[in-house]
Design a protein around this motif. Structure first.
Motif, PDB file in Angstrom:
ATOM      1  N   ALA A 164      -7.602  39.724 -60.371  1.00  0.00           N
ATOM      2  CA  ALA A 164      -6.847  39.471 -61.587  1.00  0.00           C
ATOM      3  C   ALA A 164      -7.156  38.055 -62.045  1.00  0.00           C
ATOM      4  O   ALA A 164      -6.843  37.096 -61.355  1.00  0.00           O
ATOM      5  CB  ALA A 164      -5.354  39.636 -61.338  1.00  0.00           C
ATOM      6  N   VAL A 165      -7.797  37.940 -63.190  1.00  0.00           N
ATOM      7  CA  VAL A 165      -8.220  36.644 -63.705  1.00  0.00           C
ATOM      8  C   VAL A 165      -7.635  36.475 -65.101  1.00  0.00           C
ATOM      9  O   VAL A 165      -7.854  37.315 -65.964  1.00  0.00           O
ATOM     10  CB  VAL A 165      -9.759  36.548 -63.764  1.00  0.00           C
ATOM     11  CG1 VAL A 165     -10.193  35.203 -64.278  1.00  0.00           C
ATOM     12  CG2 VAL A 165     -10.367  36.831 -62.403  1.00  0.00           C
ATOM     13  N   PRO A 166      -6.877  35.406 -65.351  1.00  0.00           N
ATOM     14  CA  PRO A 166      -6.353  35.201 -66.706  1.00  0.00           C
ATOM     15  C   PRO A 166      -7.476  34.854 -67.669  1.00  0.00           C
ATOM     16  O   PRO A 166      -8.372  34.080 -67.348  1.00  0.00           O
ATOM     17  CB  PRO A 166      -5.375  34.027 -66.541  1.00  0.00           C
ATOM     18  CG  PRO A 166      -5.812  33.334 -65.311  1.00  0.00           C
ATOM     19  CD  PRO A 166      -6.442  34.366 -64.437  1.00  0.00           C
ATOM     20  N   LEU A 167      -7.443  35.452 -68.852  1.00  0.00           N
ATOM     21  CA  LEU A 167      -8.510  35.245 -69.820  1.00  0.00           C
ATOM     22  C   LEU A 167      -8.209  34.147 -70.825  1.00  0.00           C
ATOM     23  O   LEU A 167      -9.107  33.638 -71.464  1.00  0.00           O
ATOM     24  CB  LEU A 167      -8.776  36.556 -70.574  1.00  0.00           C
ATOM     25  CG  LEU A 167      -9.264  37.710 -69.709  1.00  0.00           C
ATOM     26  CD1 LEU A 167      -9.418  38.957 -70.558  1.00  0.00           C
ATOM     27  CD2 LEU A 167     -10.570  37.358 -69.043  1.00  0.00           C
ATOM     28  N   ASP A 168      -6.947  33.800 -70.983  1.00  0.00           N
ATOM     29  CA  ASP A 168      -6.610  32.760 -71.935  1.00  0.00           C
ATOM     30  C   ASP A 168      -5.688  31.747 -71.271  1.00  0.00           C
ATOM     31  O   ASP A 168      -5.006  32.040 -70.314  1.00  0.00           O
ATOM     32  CB  ASP A 168      -5.953  33.327 -73.185  1.00  0.00           C
ATOM     33  CG  ASP A 168      -4.706  34.129 -72.876  1.00  0.00           C
ATOM     34  OD1 ASP A 168      -4.499  34.485 -71.703  1.00  0.00           O
ATOM     35  OD2 ASP A 168      -3.938  34.389 -73.804  1.00  0.00           O
ATOM     36  N   ARG A 169      -5.708  30.552 -71.808  1.00  0.00           N
ATOM     37  CA  ARG A 169      -4.879  29.493 -71.259  1.00  0.00           C
ATOM     38  C   ARG A 169      -3.485  29.575 -71.856  1.00  0.00           C
ATOM     39  O   ARG A 169      -3.305  30.004 -72.985  1.00  0.00           O
ATOM     40  CB  ARG A 169      -5.450  28.123 -71.601  1.00  0.00           C
ATOM     41  CG  ARG A 169      -6.708  27.835 -70.887  1.00  0.00           C
ATOM     42  CD  ARG A 169      -7.089  26.418 -71.184  1.00  0.00           C
ATOM     43  NE  ARG A 169      -8.371  26.119 -70.581  1.00  0.00           N
ATOM     44  CZ  ARG A 169      -8.880  24.928 -70.541  1.00  0.00           C
ATOM     45  NH1 ARG A 169      -8.247  23.925 -71.100  1.00  0.00           N
ATOM     46  NH2 ARG A 169     -10.033  24.724 -69.970  1.00  0.00           N
ATOM     47  N   GLN A 170      -2.529  29.105 -71.080  1.00  0.00           N
ATOM     48  CA  GLN A 170      -1.175  28.982 -71.590  1.00  0.00           C
ATOM     49  C   GLN A 170      -1.142  27.746 -72.467  1.00  0.00           C
ATOM     50  O   GLN A 170      -1.345  26.641 -71.997  1.00  0.00           O
ATOM     51  CB  GLN A 170      -0.186  28.824 -70.433  1.00  0.00           C
ATOM     52  CG  GLN A 170      -0.135  30.017 -69.528  1.00  0.00           C
ATOM     53  CD  GLN A 170       0.801  31.073 -70.054  1.00  0.00           C
ATOM     54  OE1 GLN A 170       1.724  30.772 -70.797  1.00  0.00           O
ATOM     55  NE2 GLN A 170       0.565  32.305 -69.682  1.00  0.00           N
ATOM     56  N   PHE A 220      -6.163  42.743 -69.944  1.00  0.00           N
ATOM     57  CA  PHE A 220      -4.744  42.887 -70.232  1.00  0.00           C
ATOM     58  C   PHE A 220      -4.159  41.510 -70.489  1.00  0.00           C
ATOM     59  O   PHE A 220      -4.621  40.524 -69.932  1.00  0.00           O
ATOM     60  CB  PHE A 220      -3.983  43.503 -69.050  1.00  0.00           C
ATOM     61  CG  PHE A 220      -4.471  44.848 -68.639  1.00  0.00           C
ATOM     62  CD1 PHE A 220      -4.067  45.978 -69.326  1.00  0.00           C
ATOM     63  CD2 PHE A 220      -5.327  45.002 -67.572  1.00  0.00           C
ATOM     64  CE1 PHE A 220      -4.495  47.221 -68.951  1.00  0.00           C
ATOM     65  CE2 PHE A 220      -5.775  46.238 -67.183  1.00  0.00           C
ATOM     66  CZ  PHE A 220      -5.357  47.353 -67.877  1.00  0.00           C
ATOM     67  N   ARG A 221      -3.132  41.464 -71.281  1.00  0.00           N
ATOM     68  CA  ARG A 221      -2.359  40.233 -71.402  1.00  0.00           C
ATOM     69  C   ARG A 221      -1.480  40.127 -70.160  1.00  0.00           C
ATOM     70  O   ARG A 221      -0.978  41.126 -69.664  1.00  0.00           O
ATOM     71  CB  ARG A 221      -1.469  40.254 -72.638  1.00  0.00           C
ATOM     72  CG  ARG A 221      -2.214  40.090 -73.910  1.00  0.00           C
ATOM     73  CD  ARG A 221      -1.206  39.848 -75.033  1.00  0.00           C
ATOM     74  NE  ARG A 221      -1.882  39.733 -76.287  1.00  0.00           N
ATOM     75  CZ  ARG A 221      -2.305  38.589 -76.790  1.00  0.00           C
ATOM     76  NH1 ARG A 221      -2.119  37.486 -76.135  1.00  0.00           N
ATOM     77  NH2 ARG A 221      -2.913  38.557 -77.947  1.00  0.00           N
ATOM     78  N   TYR A 222      -1.290  38.915 -69.689  1.00  0.00           N
ATOM     79  CA  TYR A 222      -0.455  38.730 -68.515  1.00  0.00           C
ATOM     80  C   TYR A 222       0.984  39.064 -68.861  1.00  0.00           C
ATOM     81  O   TYR A 222       1.528  38.585 -69.843  1.00  0.00           O
ATOM     82  CB  TYR A 222      -0.535  37.291 -68.001  1.00  0.00           C
ATOM     83  CG  TYR A 222       0.344  37.069 -66.810  1.00  0.00           C
ATOM     84  CD1 TYR A 222      -0.052  37.523 -65.566  1.00  0.00           C
ATOM     85  CD2 TYR A 222       1.575  36.478 -66.936  1.00  0.00           C
ATOM     86  CE1 TYR A 222       0.756  37.364 -64.468  1.00  0.00           C
ATOM     87  CE2 TYR A 222       2.404  36.311 -65.842  1.00  0.00           C
ATOM     88  CZ  TYR A 222       1.985  36.755 -64.606  1.00  0.00           C
ATOM     89  OH  TYR A 222       2.795  36.598 -63.525  1.00  0.00           O
ATOM     90  N   SER A 223       1.600  39.905 -68.062  1.00  0.00           N
ATOM     91  CA  SER A 223       2.996  40.271 -68.257  1.00  0.00           C
ATOM     92  C   SER A 223       3.544  40.784 -66.934  1.00  0.00           C
ATOM     93  O   SER A 223       2.817  40.946 -65.950  1.00  0.00           O
ATOM     94  CB  SER A 223       3.141  41.349 -69.329  1.00  0.00           C
ATOM     95  OG  SER A 223       2.537  42.541 -68.876  1.00  0.00           O
ATOM     96  N   MET A 224       4.825  41.046 -66.914  1.00  0.00           N
ATOM     97  CA  MET A 224       5.455  41.567 -65.713  1.00  0.00           C
ATOM     98  C   MET A 224       4.965  42.984 -65.425  1.00  0.00           C
ATOM     99  O   MET A 224       4.863  43.377 -64.262  1.00  0.00           O
ATOM    100  CB  MET A 224       6.970  41.545 -65.892  1.00  0.00           C
ATOM    101  CG  MET A 224       7.693  41.695 -64.606  1.00  0.00           C
ATOM    102  SD  MET A 224       7.192  40.339 -63.541  1.00  0.00           S
ATOM    103  CE  MET A 224       8.342  40.524 -62.252  1.00  0.00           C
ATOM    104  N   SER A 241       6.579  36.356 -74.259  1.00  0.00           N
ATOM    105  CA  SER A 241       7.664  35.563 -73.698  1.00  0.00           C
ATOM    106  C   SER A 241       7.058  34.391 -72.955  1.00  0.00           C
ATOM    107  O   SER A 241       6.320  34.566 -72.001  1.00  0.00           O
ATOM    108  CB  SER A 241       8.503  36.413 -72.750  1.00  0.00           C
ATOM    109  OG  SER A 241       9.458  35.614 -72.131  1.00  0.00           O
ATOM    110  N   ASP A 242       7.375  33.192 -73.428  1.00  0.00           N
ATOM    111  CA  ASP A 242       6.862  32.012 -72.751  1.00  0.00           C
ATOM    112  C   ASP A 242       7.935  31.351 -71.906  1.00  0.00           C
ATOM    113  O   ASP A 242       7.699  30.332 -71.286  1.00  0.00           O
ATOM    114  CB  ASP A 242       6.292  31.016 -73.761  1.00  0.00           C
ATOM    115  CG  ASP A 242       7.301  30.628 -74.827  1.00  0.00           C
ATOM    116  OD1 ASP A 242       8.418  31.168 -74.811  1.00  0.00           O
ATOM    117  OD2 ASP A 242       6.958  29.787 -75.664  1.00  0.00           O
ATOM    118  N   GLY A 243       9.103  31.931 -71.872  1.00  0.00           N
ATOM    119  CA  GLY A 243      10.176  31.376 -71.073  1.00  0.00           C
ATOM    120  C   GLY A 243      10.925  30.253 -71.756  1.00  0.00           C
ATOM    121  O   GLY A 243      11.868  29.716 -71.200  1.00  0.00           O
TER     122      GLY A 243
END
Length: 124
Positions: free
Chosen positions: A32-38, A7-11, A52-54
């Motif tokens: 829960a492990v993020p797959l891509d870097r910000q 999943f993409r990280y989201s709320m 949304s990157d804020g």
């Protein structure tokens, strides 16, 4: 049995993990492990529901445009151009000023390396 999904990280992902906790699944059973870097790319004009990157270039112009439009409209009663023209000029000036400030602030932030999200993950 292991279930793996990406999943993409989201709320909404945070809410789904919270619901899993509520159904009785322990925190040690969820990873829960993020797959891509910000990426610290340039600021986008608007945030969307899916991305949304804020960092949006529309927040400052909205605030300063509103403030200067109200000031222009209220002070315009005593000026010769009237409240409508002065309010519209205040809106345009505030939006341009807010856009410039937001661009300048976000341009300065691009040189700073963003902090990584530290997530506790359990690998099986």
């Amino acid at each position: 049995m292991y279930i793996v999904a990406t999943f993409r990280y989201s709320m909404e992902l945070e809410l789904a993990i919270s619901d899993l906790h509520g159904t009785g699944i322990g925190a040690d059973s969820i990873a829960a492990v993020p797959l891509d870097r910000q990426m610290s790319g340039r600021a986008h004009f608007m945030d969307t529901m899916h991305r949304s990157d804020g960092v949006s270039l529309l927040d400052g112009p909205a605030v300063l445009g509103t403030v200067l439009a109200v000031l222009g409209a209220s002070l315009g009663f005593s000026w010769t151009w009237g409240p409508i023209i002065c309010g519209l000029l205040g809106l345009a000036l505030g939006a341009l000023l807010g856009m410039g400030i937001d661009y300048w602030v976000n341009r300065k932030k691009e040189t700073v390396k963003p902090a990584r999200h530290r997530m506790k993950a359990r690998l099986y």
